[in-house]
Design a protein around this motif. Sequence first.
Motif, short mmCIF file in Angstrom:
data_model
loop_
_atom_site.label_atom_id
_atom_site.label_comp_id
_atom_site.label_asym_id
_atom_site.label_seq_id
_atom_site.Cartn_x
_atom_site.Cartn_y
_atom_site.Cartn_z
N PRO A 106 30.97 31.12 43.87
CA PRO A 106 30.98 31.91 42.71
C PRO A 106 30.55 30.60 41.69
CG PRO A 106 33.16 30.32 43.35
CD PRO A 106 32.31 30.26 44.96
N ARG A 107 29.14 31.33 41.47
CA ARG A 107 28.74 30.62 40.78
C ARG A 107 27.78 31.53 40.07
NH1 ARG A 107 22.37 29.64 43.34
NH2 ARG A 107 22.96 28.10 40.99
N GLY A 108 28.55 31.84 39.39
CA GLY A 108 28.82 33.22 37.23
C GLY A 108 28.57 34.58 38.29
N ASP A 111 24.18 34.85 38.31
CA ASP A 111 24.06 34.96 39.92
C ASP A 111 24.33 35.69 40.64
OD1 ASP A 111 23.19 32.63 42.12
OD2 ASP A 111 24.51 33.28 42.98
N ALA A 221 22.95 26.26 34.65
CA ALA A 221 23.92 26.60 35.02
C ALA A 221 24.53 26.19 33.08
CB ALA A 221 24.49 25.33 35.48
N ASN A 225 29.35 25.72 33.72
CA ASN A 225 28.25 24.70 35.18
C ASN A 225 28.51 26.11 35.80
OD1 ASN A 225 27.09 22.83 36.12
ND2 ASN A 225 28.53 23.05 38.29
N GLU A 226 28.50 27.55 35.68
CA GLU A 226 27.27 28.43 35.82
C GLU A 226 26.51 29.42 35.20
OE1 GLU A 226 32.04 30.34 37.40
OE2 GLU A 226 31.07 31.46 35.69
N GLN A 228 25.10 32.09 34.04
CA GLN A 228 25.93 32.55 32.60
C GLN A 228 24.51 33.93 32.59
OE1 GLN A 228 28.55 33.10 31.86
NE2 GLN A 228 28.93 30.90 32.47
#
Length: 287
Positions: A106-108, A111, A221, A225-226, A228
Amino acid sequence: MDIKKAVIPVAGMGTRFLPATKSMPKEMLPIIDKPVIHYVVEEAIASGIDDIIFITGRSKRSIEDYFDDSPELENHLRQKNNEKQLKIIQDISSMVDIHYIRQKEPRGLGDAILTAKKHINDEPFAVLLGDDIIVNKKPCTKQLIDNFQKYGRSTIAVEEVPIEKTGSYGIIKGKAMDESLYILEDIVEKPKPEDAPSNIGAIGRYVFTPEILDCIKETTAGVGNEIQLTDGIRLLKEQQKIYAYKFTGKRYDTGDKVEYVKAIIDFALNNEEMREQIKEHITCINL
């Protein structure tokens, strides 16, 4: 330019609904007898979409199962001569072409959308978030598609939000063209109320030109820290005009517990078989 593809990210952890979402995707939470994600897919289809890409995660297998064939259940219903329920089940598995791409971590949101780049194949596409149910005779996504076809530029759905809730949205600054349409001047991800450029927030519906994917790829990021989506939109704004459209319709953020309960109540009151019993129950509640 017709919009025939839609990306529906469903890889989120659903932490606002723990412990229920420990073993159940938040998108599968039921609104009476249909899960939230069913309504989202119905909106896409009603907007002319015929190709859907789900961005999933490790715990989302039940979404795939829901839209797949179910031979055992179908045989059971057939043996019971339950033709009505059989048709409902068969219709679910033949609603639309569906593909699944797994977001490995789960990186946003940005992503998640970027993982669909190869499937998008340089075509304009829609994005529908799996949390939002929007009720209107003309689907919200169709409203955005119509604006895209008129101007040929990316269009995001927006609505006025309570100023104290700006920290839950991407908040826009826009130049008004009319009562419902803005030229996007800026968008800020989850600002504090005192830092928000307005009280007009982006909600979970978008139509993008394919260049958004390259813009997302260039971002680093951001908030949380994702990667967006908001940061990708800001880059795209530097290359081409983007519109923000104040859609018509009633939106339920089913990722919020209160909004989820409101959705169940409203859908029950709009159901002819349930309406009178629910109204009687509500009337009798002693608060």
